[in-house]
Motif scaffolding. Structure first.
Motif, PDB file in Angstrom:
ATOM      1  N   ASN A 337      42.142  62.210  47.466  1.00  0.00           N
ATOM      2  CA  ASN A 337      42.908  63.340  46.899  1.00  0.00           C
ATOM      3  C   ASN A 337      43.941  62.483  46.331  1.00  0.00           C
ATOM      4  OD1 ASN A 337      41.801  65.922  47.777  1.00  0.00           O
ATOM      5  ND2 ASN A 337      42.165  65.290  50.009  1.00  0.00           N
ATOM      6  N   LEU A 338      43.884  61.377  46.322  1.00  0.00           N
ATOM      7  CA  LEU A 338      44.778  60.588  45.813  1.00  0.00           C
ATOM      8  C   LEU A 338      45.610  60.928  44.211  1.00  0.00           C
ATOM      9  CD1 LEU A 338      44.800  56.487  45.505  1.00  0.00           C
ATOM     10  CD2 LEU A 338      45.897  57.736  46.872  1.00  0.00           C
ATOM     11  N   GLN A 339      46.611  60.875  44.812  1.00  0.00           N
ATOM     12  CA  GLN A 339      48.082  61.933  43.134  1.00  0.00           C
ATOM     13  C   GLN A 339      48.786  60.572  42.393  1.00  0.00           C
ATOM     14  OE1 GLN A 339      50.058  64.660  44.438  1.00  0.00           O
ATOM     15  NE2 GLN A 339      48.759  65.839  45.114  1.00  0.00           N
ATOM     16  N   THR A 340      48.644  59.382  42.832  1.00  0.00           N
ATOM     17  CA  THR A 340      49.144  58.274  42.888  1.00  0.00           C
ATOM     18  C   THR A 340      48.495  57.282  43.349  1.00  0.00           C
ATOM     19  OG1 THR A 340      51.453  59.771  42.589  1.00  0.00           O
ATOM     20  CG2 THR A 340      51.665  57.229  42.338  1.00  0.00           C
ATOM     21  N   LEU A 341      48.476  56.212  42.365  1.00  0.00           N
ATOM     22  CA  LEU A 341      47.662  54.916  42.262  1.00  0.00           C
ATOM     23  C   LEU A 341      48.726  54.016  41.702  1.00  0.00           C
ATOM     24  CD1 LEU A 341      46.016  53.269  44.351  1.00  0.00           C
ATOM     25  CD2 LEU A 341      44.243  53.449  41.627  1.00  0.00           C
ATOM     26  N   GLN A 342      49.279  52.847  43.128  1.00  0.00           N
ATOM     27  CA  GLN A 342      50.235  51.739  42.294  1.00  0.00           C
ATOM     28  C   GLN A 342      49.534  50.484  43.085  1.00  0.00           C
ATOM     29  OE1 GLN A 342      54.272  52.255  42.931  1.00  0.00           O
ATOM     30  NE2 GLN A 342      55.075  49.564  42.436  1.00  0.00           N
ATOM     31  N   LEU A 343      48.876  50.220  41.823  1.00  0.00           N
ATOM     32  CA  LEU A 343      48.131  48.518  42.219  1.00  0.00           C
ATOM     33  C   LEU A 343      49.292  46.937  41.321  1.00  0.00           C
ATOM     34  CD1 LEU A 343      44.055  49.529  41.678  1.00  0.00           C
ATOM     35  CD2 LEU A 343      46.037  48.993  44.086  1.00  0.00           C
ATOM     36  N   GLU A 344      49.232  46.227  42.465  1.00  0.00           N
ATOM     37  CA  GLU A 344      50.619  45.336  41.759  1.00  0.00           C
ATOM     38  C   GLU A 344      50.541  43.469  41.863  1.00  0.00           C
ATOM     39  OE1 GLU A 344      54.592  45.570  40.990  1.00  0.00           O
ATOM     40  OE2 GLU A 344      54.556  47.432  40.578  1.00  0.00           O
ATOM     41  N   PHE A 345      50.528  42.854  41.330  1.00  0.00           N
ATOM     42  CA  PHE A 345      50.365  41.604  42.025  1.00  0.00           C
ATOM     43  C   PHE A 345      51.293  40.621  41.218  1.00  0.00           C
ATOM     44  CE2 PHE A 345      46.441  43.325  42.393  1.00  0.00           C
ATOM     45  CZ  PHE A 345      45.800  43.220  43.708  1.00  0.00           C
ATOM     46  N   SER A 346      51.695  39.702  41.706  1.00  0.00           N
ATOM     47  CA  SER A 346      52.091  38.857  40.631  1.00  0.00           C
ATOM     48  C   SER A 346      52.464  37.749  39.939  1.00  0.00           C
ATOM     49  CB  SER A 346      53.232  37.424  41.784  1.00  0.00           C
ATOM     50  OG  SER A 346      52.368  37.508  42.781  1.00  0.00           O
ATOM     51  N   LYS A 347      50.656  37.878  39.897  1.00  0.00           N
ATOM     52  CA  LYS A 347      49.885  37.079  39.042  1.00  0.00           C
ATOM     53  C   LYS A 347      48.496  37.756  38.469  1.00  0.00           C
ATOM     54  CE  LYS A 347      48.073  33.806  41.775  1.00  0.00           C
ATOM     55  NZ  LYS A 347      48.176  32.691  42.799  1.00  0.00           N
ATOM     56  N   ILE A 348      47.685  37.579  36.981  1.00  0.00           N
ATOM     57  CA  ILE A 348      46.232  37.706  37.292  1.00  0.00           C
ATOM     58  C   ILE A 348      45.249  37.892  38.340  1.00  0.00           C
ATOM     59  CG2 ILE A 348      44.651  37.911  35.219  1.00  0.00           C
ATOM     60  CD1 ILE A 348      47.381  39.151  34.811  1.00  0.00           C
ATOM     61  N   THR A 349      45.394  38.801  38.970  1.00  0.00           N
ATOM     62  CA  THR A 349      44.171  38.689  39.902  1.00  0.00           C
ATOM     63  C   THR A 349      42.547  39.454  39.408  1.00  0.00           C
ATOM     64  OG1 THR A 349      45.810  39.284  41.275  1.00  0.00           O
ATOM     65  CG2 THR A 349      43.615  39.711  42.011  1.00  0.00           C
ATOM     66  N   GLN A 350      42.183  39.011  39.538  1.00  0.00           N
ATOM     67  CA  GLN A 350      40.116  39.293  38.774  1.00  0.00           C
ATOM     68  C   GLN A 350      39.870  39.917  40.148  1.00  0.00           C
ATOM     69  OE1 GLN A 350      38.228  37.200  36.651  1.00  0.00           O
ATOM     70  NE2 GLN A 350      36.650  38.815  36.315  1.00  0.00           N
ATOM     71  N   LEU A 351      39.487  41.409  40.642  1.00  0.00           N
ATOM     72  CA  LEU A 351      39.016  42.122  41.246  1.00  0.00           C
ATOM     73  C   LEU A 351      37.922  42.891  40.652  1.00  0.00           C
ATOM     74  CD1 LEU A 351      42.099  43.541  43.029  1.00  0.00           C
ATOM     75  CD2 LEU A 351      40.902  41.576  43.915  1.00  0.00           C
ATOM     76  N   VAL A 352      36.474  42.006  41.310  1.00  0.00           N
ATOM     77  CA  VAL A 352      35.175  42.420  40.929  1.00  0.00           C
ATOM     78  C   VAL A 352      34.650  43.304  41.561  1.00  0.00           C
ATOM     79  CG1 VAL A 352      32.845  41.928  39.279  1.00  0.00           C
ATOM     80  CG2 VAL A 352      34.775  40.954  39.374  1.00  0.00           C
ATOM     81  N   THR A 353      34.434  43.977  40.941  1.00  0.00           N
ATOM     82  CA  THR A 353      33.618  45.433  41.544  1.00  0.00           C
ATOM     83  C   THR A 353      32.151  45.531  41.579  1.00  0.00           C
ATOM     84  OG1 THR A 353      35.592  47.181  41.851  1.00  0.00           O
ATOM     85  CG2 THR A 353      33.498  48.390  42.810  1.00  0.00           C
ATOM     86  N   PRO A 354      30.801  45.731  42.307  1.00  0.00           N
ATOM     87  CA  PRO A 354      29.654  45.218  42.409  1.00  0.00           C
ATOM     88  C   PRO A 354      29.220  46.520  41.495  1.00  0.00           C
ATOM     89  CG  PRO A 354      30.333  44.669  44.647  1.00  0.00           C
ATOM     90  CD  PRO A 354      30.916  45.260  44.037  1.00  0.00           C
TER      91      PRO A 354
END
Length: 563
Positions: A337-354
């Motif tokens: 039911n999310l209405q707002t999603l905020q994802l922040e990192f101070s440097k380039i971050t790679q998050l790979v989903t299978p």
């Protein structure tokens, strides 16, 4: 015989020797005979002497005696009028003046003028006193307590710190505030006397603290929290903001691990050097949680067997959290039911989903804010409700390709692209589809904005709208007609001509009759930020400021001035 001391008293009075005058006049009064006709003159003269010495009480006694001896004479009343004026008894002074005027002989114009002048002086004093009283009157104290309480509540709701100055205004306000628990429902604790403040807030709120904020550095305070939070009713707590302090560990230490049952908003900022994170408290113990923000939290400690219950979550913010792609996908997918999603990192971050995990289903997501993220999490996700999109330093080709796919159907009200290499055709398609766009931010891009400005200044191509039964084309006179706030900072190619044309295309002074008669609302630009745009001619800035209320154009920062 009273004549001689009376004469001596008059003599001393005229010489300004008022004490000696009073002594002689007192001797004259003691020598008075009952049949003496002018006795009232002795009392009147001594009254004048007392008045000169500032002894108004004694002077009034002699003035009253003067009136008793000679009520048909004006002297006693006139003296009493002046004395009443000296002690600010206005009504009594005016009454005495009226009685004195009634006893003047016909033709005594000099004394009449003197008394009328005295009346004018009294009336002026009366007006001055009324004005002063009006200034000093606390009209707010006359308001019903219920209404005054609502006024206070409005102030404290807007700014919880407003409670402190309100307490220092007056005793009346302080009593109202102290006996109204709802004013003490927000507890903010820092390094300055946290124990004393917690005790006072818990006392006056009767333990019903609704919001608790623990500032950074408090956890290192000596003997904190100890008994400071005793009496707090944890089931009343609905909002927590915790910096480097574990509330779950504290609740375990006081044998109340499940005391918090109504938490709807939670912010946790962990100490990166001393991580203390209770994953069960965040993800499982508060199923009614609606707003969750985690900063520097070691989320990798979550294992597949851990329960995650975020079914009521409306906003999620993860800032510099330690996690991987599958875990991020799992957390977000549990918050459908999310209405707002905020994802922040101070440097380039790679998050790979299978590749074998199901696509995210976020039908209600209206705000997406990403910074320094490389992820395929959105590779096959549709966001039909997206209205606000902010991408900062996003260089992931998978995410940009998905943005290109969204461009055909996305309808934004705010778009921010900073350091994000989106292709011009994709950006144009987004702008063409976003007919309700109000805010546009495209920064740190070269060889892009002049073409975009040209497109924003001219007629928009027809947009295709489809429903279940038909497909129609809608034409608008200007692309993004509701656009009012733009930011093109650090776009080195922005030039004066396209910028001026863009401003004119939306300003009432320059809108063509065809656009004006089309029925479409075209709003003028309200905010223009072009910092670091070196090709903008400075001579045109004055003209821009006459057409746009807020213009910012900083050519160079101080830090780069002498490089």
């Amino acid at each position: 015989m009273s004549k001689k001391p009376f004469q001596e008293g008059l003599k001393h009075f005229k010489l300004g020797k008022y004490s000696e005058s009073i002594e002689q006049l007192t001797l004259a009064i003691q020598a008075l005979k009952e049949s003496e006709v002018n006795a009232y003159l002795i009392y009147d003269t001594r009254s004048a002497a007392y008045a000169k010495l500032g002894n108004n009480k004694a002077a009034l006694i002699d003035a009253r005696k003067t009136i008793q001896i000679a009520p048909e004479r004006w002297q006693g009343y006139a003296r009493a009028a002046r004395l009443f004026l000296a002690v600010d008894k206005i009504d009594a002074s005016l009454s005495m003046i009226t009685l004195a005027l009634q006893r003047l002989k016909d033709g005594d114009e000099e004394r009449k003028s003197s008394l009328l002048a005295l009346r004018t002086q009294v009336e002026e004093r009366q007006l001055a006193m009324e004005r002063r009283q009006k200034r000093l009157t606390n009209h707010i104290s006359k308001l019903p307590v219920e209404l005054l309480t609502e006024v206070f509540q409005t102030l404290v709701t807007e700014d919880s710190a407003a409670l402190i100055p309100l307490l220092h205004v007056c005793t009346h306000w302080r009593q109202i505030l102290k006996f109204s628990p709802r004013f003490w429902s927000i507890l903010i604790l820092g390094r300055k006397k946290p124990k004393e403040k917690a005790a006072q807030w818990i006392k006056y709120s009767k333990g019903r603290i609704r919001e608790l904020k623990v500032k950074p550095g408090l956890s290192s305070a000596t003997n904190w929290p100890s008994e400071s939070l005793r009496g707090l009713k944890w089931d009343s707590l609905s909002k927590c903001e915790l910096h480097q302090w574990s509330i779950s560990s504290y609740l375990h230490s006081i044998s109340q691990p499940g005391a918090i049952t109504n938490l709807t908003s939670l912010f946790i900022d962990c100490d990166p050097y001393e991580p203390d994170f209770d994953k069960g408290f965040v993800f499982a113990a508060n199923p009614q949680l609606q707003h969750l923000a985690l900063h520097n939290v070691p989320l990798r400690s979550i294992v597949p067997e851990d329960d995650i219950n975020l079914s009521q979550l409306l906003s999620l913010s993860l800032n510099n959290c330690d996690l991987d792609g599958p875990l991020l996908h799992r957390i977000v997918s549990c918050a459908s039911n999310l209405q707002t999603l905020q994802l922040e990192f101070s440097k380039i971050t790679q998050l790979v989903t299978p590749a074998d995990v199901p696509s995210l289903i976020l039908p209600n997501l209206s705000t997406l804010h990403l910074r320094c993220l490389r992820s395929n999490m959105f590779a096959s996700t549709d966001l039909p409700s997206l209205r606000i999109l902010r991408l900062y330093d996003i260089v992931d080709s998978v995410l940009l390709a998905r943005l290109d796919a969204w461009s055909h159907s996305i309808k934004l009200t705010e778009l921010a692209l900073t350091g994000t290499p989106i292709q011009p055709p994709a950006l144009l398609r987004i702008l063409q589809a976003s007919t309700e766009l109000q805010k546009l931010e495209v920064c740190k891009r070269d060889n892009l904005m002049n073409d975009i400005l040209t497109q924003l200044s001219g007629p928009a191509p027809p947009t295709s709208t489809q429903n279940l039964t038909s497909s129609t084309s809608v034409s608008v006179p200007v692309m993004c007609p509701l656009l009012t706030d733009v930011n093109f900072s650090d776009c080195k190619d922005v030039r004066t001509g396209p910028l001026v044309k863009f401003i004119k295309s939306r300003h009432p002074e320059f809108i063509s009759p065809e656009i004006a008669s089309s029925g479409t609302v075209v709003k003028p630009v309200q905010s223009l930020v072009i910092n670091g745009c070196h090709l903008v001619d400075a001579e045109w800035l004055e003209w821009m400021r006459t057409k746009v209320p807020r213009v910012s154009c900083i050519y160079m920062k101080k830090s780069t001035k002498f490089r």
